[in-house]
Design a protein around this motif. Sequence first.
Motif, PDB file in Angstrom:
ATOM      1  N   ARG A 180       0.836  -1.199   0.000  1.00  0.00           N
ATOM      2  CA  ARG A 180       0.000   0.000   0.000  1.00  0.00           C
ATOM      3  C   ARG A 180       0.872   1.250   0.000  1.00  0.00           C
ATOM      4  O   ARG A 180       0.582   2.238  -0.700  1.00  0.00           O
ATOM      5  CB  ARG A 180      -0.909   0.013   1.241  1.00  0.00           C
ATOM      6  CG  ARG A 180      -2.000  -1.054   1.252  1.00  0.00           C
ATOM      7  CD  ARG A 180      -3.107  -0.741   0.258  1.00  0.00           C
ATOM      8  NE  ARG A 180      -3.674   0.584   0.457  1.00  0.00           N
ATOM      9  CZ  ARG A 180      -4.611   0.877   1.362  1.00  0.00           C
ATOM     10  NH1 ARG A 180      -5.082  -0.071   2.160  1.00  0.00           N
ATOM     11  NH2 ARG A 180      -5.079   2.103   1.462  1.00  0.00           N
ATOM     12  N   ALA A 181       1.969   1.231   0.770  1.00  0.00           N
ATOM     13  CA  ALA A 181       2.836   2.401   0.883  1.00  0.00           C
ATOM     14  C   ALA A 181       3.529   2.733  -0.434  1.00  0.00           C
ATOM     15  O   ALA A 181       3.794   3.913  -0.711  1.00  0.00           O
ATOM     16  CB  ALA A 181       3.887   2.168   1.968  1.00  0.00           C
ATOM     17  N   ILE A 182       3.804   1.719  -1.248  1.00  0.00           N
ATOM     18  CA  ILE A 182       4.510   1.988  -2.501  1.00  0.00           C
ATOM     19  C   ILE A 182       3.563   2.132  -3.687  1.00  0.00           C
ATOM     20  O   ILE A 182       4.019   2.244  -4.836  1.00  0.00           O
ATOM     21  CB  ILE A 182       5.575   0.910  -2.794  1.00  0.00           C
ATOM     22  CG1 ILE A 182       4.960  -0.487  -2.859  1.00  0.00           C
ATOM     23  CG2 ILE A 182       6.674   0.961  -1.754  1.00  0.00           C
ATOM     24  CD1 ILE A 182       5.972  -1.599  -3.117  1.00  0.00           C
ATOM     25  N   GLY A 183       2.253   2.135  -3.407  1.00  0.00           N
ATOM     26  CA  GLY A 183       1.316   2.514  -4.455  1.00  0.00           C
ATOM     27  C   GLY A 183       0.462   1.423  -5.050  1.00  0.00           C
ATOM     28  O   GLY A 183      -0.208   1.652  -6.066  1.00  0.00           O
ATOM     29  N   VAL A 184       0.432   0.241  -4.455  1.00  0.00           N
ATOM     30  CA  VAL A 184      -0.437  -0.832  -4.951  1.00  0.00           C
ATOM     31  C   VAL A 184      -1.823  -0.645  -4.336  1.00  0.00           C
ATOM     32  O   VAL A 184      -1.955  -0.344  -3.145  1.00  0.00           O
ATOM     33  CB  VAL A 184       0.132  -2.214  -4.579  1.00  0.00           C
ATOM     34  CG1 VAL A 184      -0.804  -3.334  -5.038  1.00  0.00           C
ATOM     35  CG2 VAL A 184       1.523  -2.399  -5.189  1.00  0.00           C
ATOM     36  N   GLU A 185      -2.865  -0.809  -5.148  1.00  0.00           N
ATOM     37  CA  GLU A 185      -4.227  -0.628  -4.663  1.00  0.00           C
ATOM     38  C   GLU A 185      -4.548  -1.598  -3.530  1.00  0.00           C
ATOM     39  O   GLU A 185      -4.015  -2.711  -3.469  1.00  0.00           O
ATOM     40  CB  GLU A 185      -5.229  -0.820  -5.804  1.00  0.00           C
ATOM     41  CG  GLU A 185      -5.147   0.241  -6.891  1.00  0.00           C
ATOM     42  CD  GLU A 185      -5.537   1.632  -6.387  1.00  0.00           C
ATOM     43  OE1 GLU A 185      -6.310   1.702  -5.391  1.00  0.00           O
ATOM     44  OE2 GLU A 185      -5.084   2.624  -6.975  1.00  0.00           O
ATOM     45  N   ALA A 186      -5.458  -1.186  -2.643  1.00  0.00           N
ATOM     46  CA  ALA A 186      -5.718  -1.919  -1.402  1.00  0.00           C
ATOM     47  C   ALA A 186      -6.126  -3.371  -1.640  1.00  0.00           C
ATOM     48  O   ALA A 186      -5.578  -4.290  -1.011  1.00  0.00           O
ATOM     49  CB  ALA A 186      -6.806  -1.198  -0.604  1.00  0.00           C
ATOM     50  N   ASP A 187      -7.082  -3.602  -2.514  1.00  0.00           N
ATOM     51  CA  ASP A 187      -7.564  -4.970  -2.723  1.00  0.00           C
ATOM     52  C   ASP A 187      -6.465  -5.866  -3.283  1.00  0.00           C
ATOM     53  O   ASP A 187      -6.312  -7.024  -2.878  1.00  0.00           O
ATOM     54  CB  ASP A 187      -8.769  -4.978  -3.665  1.00  0.00           C
ATOM     55  CG  ASP A 187     -10.023  -4.404  -3.017  1.00  0.00           C
ATOM     56  OD1 ASP A 187     -10.030  -4.264  -1.775  1.00  0.00           O
ATOM     57  OD2 ASP A 187     -10.977  -4.090  -3.760  1.00  0.00           O
ATOM     58  N   GLU A 188      -5.708  -5.325  -4.230  1.00  0.00           N
ATOM     59  CA  GLU A 188      -4.637  -6.124  -4.829  1.00  0.00           C
ATOM     60  C   GLU A 188      -3.520  -6.363  -3.819  1.00  0.00           C
ATOM     61  O   GLU A 188      -2.950  -7.457  -3.765  1.00  0.00           O
ATOM     62  CB  GLU A 188      -4.072  -5.432  -6.072  1.00  0.00           C
ATOM     63  CG  GLU A 188      -3.042  -6.308  -6.787  1.00  0.00           C
ATOM     64  CD  GLU A 188      -2.407  -5.631  -7.990  1.00  0.00           C
ATOM     65  OE1 GLU A 188      -1.717  -6.336  -8.752  1.00  0.00           O
ATOM     66  OE2 GLU A 188      -2.586  -4.411  -8.161  1.00  0.00           O
ATOM     67  N   ALA A 189      -3.216  -5.355  -3.024  1.00  0.00           N
ATOM     68  CA  ALA A 189      -2.170  -5.507  -2.007  1.00  0.00           C
ATOM     69  C   ALA A 189      -2.513  -6.638  -1.048  1.00  0.00           C
ATOM     70  O   ALA A 189      -1.659  -7.462  -0.684  1.00  0.00           O
ATOM     71  CB  ALA A 189      -1.969  -4.203  -1.246  1.00  0.00           C
ATOM     72  N   ARG A 190      -3.770  -6.678  -0.622  1.00  0.00           N
ATOM     73  CA  ARG A 190      -4.205  -7.734   0.299  1.00  0.00           C
ATOM     74  C   ARG A 190      -4.119  -9.092  -0.362  1.00  0.00           C
ATOM     75  O   ARG A 190      -3.663 -10.075   0.255  1.00  0.00           O
ATOM     76  CB  ARG A 190      -5.638  -7.461   0.755  1.00  0.00           C
ATOM     77  CG  ARG A 190      -6.167  -8.474   1.770  1.00  0.00           C
ATOM     78  CD  ARG A 190      -5.320  -8.485   3.013  1.00  0.00           C
ATOM     79  NE  ARG A 190      -5.829  -9.394   4.036  1.00  0.00           N
ATOM     80  CZ  ARG A 190      -5.148  -9.785   5.094  1.00  0.00           C
ATOM     81  NH1 ARG A 190      -3.901  -9.340   5.264  1.00  0.00           N
ATOM     82  NH2 ARG A 190      -5.668 -10.602   5.977  1.00  0.00           N
ATOM     83  N   ALA A 191      -4.542  -9.180  -1.628  1.00  0.00           N
ATOM     84  CA  ALA A 191      -4.514 -10.463  -2.335  1.00  0.00           C
ATOM     85  C   ALA A 191      -3.087 -10.977  -2.493  1.00  0.00           C
ATOM     86  O   ALA A 191      -2.804 -12.160  -2.268  1.00  0.00           O
ATOM     87  CB  ALA A 191      -5.177 -10.317  -3.704  1.00  0.00           C
ATOM     88  N   ILE A 192      -2.169 -10.088  -2.873  1.00  0.00           N
ATOM     89  CA  ILE A 192      -0.769 -10.490  -3.048  1.00  0.00           C
ATOM     90  C   ILE A 192      -0.162 -10.935  -1.721  1.00  0.00           C
ATOM     91  O   ILE A 192       0.620 -11.886  -1.663  1.00  0.00           O
ATOM     92  CB  ILE A 192       0.046  -9.330  -3.659  1.00  0.00           C
ATOM     93  CG1 ILE A 192      -0.396  -9.069  -5.098  1.00  0.00           C
ATOM     94  CG2 ILE A 192       1.548  -9.635  -3.615  1.00  0.00           C
ATOM     95  CD1 ILE A 192       0.232  -7.841  -5.727  1.00  0.00           C
ATOM     96  N   ALA A 193      -0.533 -10.249  -0.648  1.00  0.00           N
ATOM     97  CA  ALA A 193       0.025 -10.563   0.675  1.00  0.00           C
ATOM     98  C   ALA A 193      -0.422 -11.922   1.194  1.00  0.00           C
ATOM     99  O   ALA A 193       0.174 -12.441   2.143  1.00  0.00           O
ATOM    100  CB  ALA A 193      -0.360  -9.476   1.673  1.00  0.00           C
TER     101      ALA A 193
END
Length: 210
Positions: A180-193
Amino acid sequence: MRPLAPAQARIYEAAVRLFADSGATRTSVTELAQAAGLARGTIYNNVENLDTLFEEVATALGDEMHARILASFETVEDPARRIACGVRFFVRRVHEEPHWGRFIVRFAFTASTLRSLLAGPPARDLGVGLATRRFRFRPEQTPSMLAFVGAATLAAMRLVLDGAKTWREAGSDAAEATLRAIGVEADEARAIALIDLPPLPGAWGGTEAS
């Protein structure tokens, strides 16, 4: 990296435990021999200078973890996923090897070789993500973003050491916050994590870890 000889690996592992538990950066031949379960002569044959053992071990830790993570990324091209996996690998290892985690958390901001441990693959992946517009931050913010990755990783490692979070919870939360801090959208950030981690080669060049 080349696998260490069995005696050398035992000495390094013992040194990590001693340094982590004591908070000191020096130890004695007797302490090292007892911790490693080896004869004093074996220590003398494998350690050239006790005064430089801390930096030697810290450098070896950095080289080892970099090599393991890079090997795990052979089929992963997305810099966002690479960064997320790297964060989670660090946090998972704290669960698997608490003494390793204590060593990293205790000395990461004081030893130059350990600071570089958190600045290797993440620095490259941040650069790739910025160049390809996968990430959204200003180029001059790169050092700050790299510091954020390191700080988030270390904080998650501390949560695991303290028993406040499981490695899965702490690792995924830190990875998500970083993305999220480096600019990935919230939903995608959660999915990748939450994506399953790829296989990670074993410590000190050994067998593959699950």
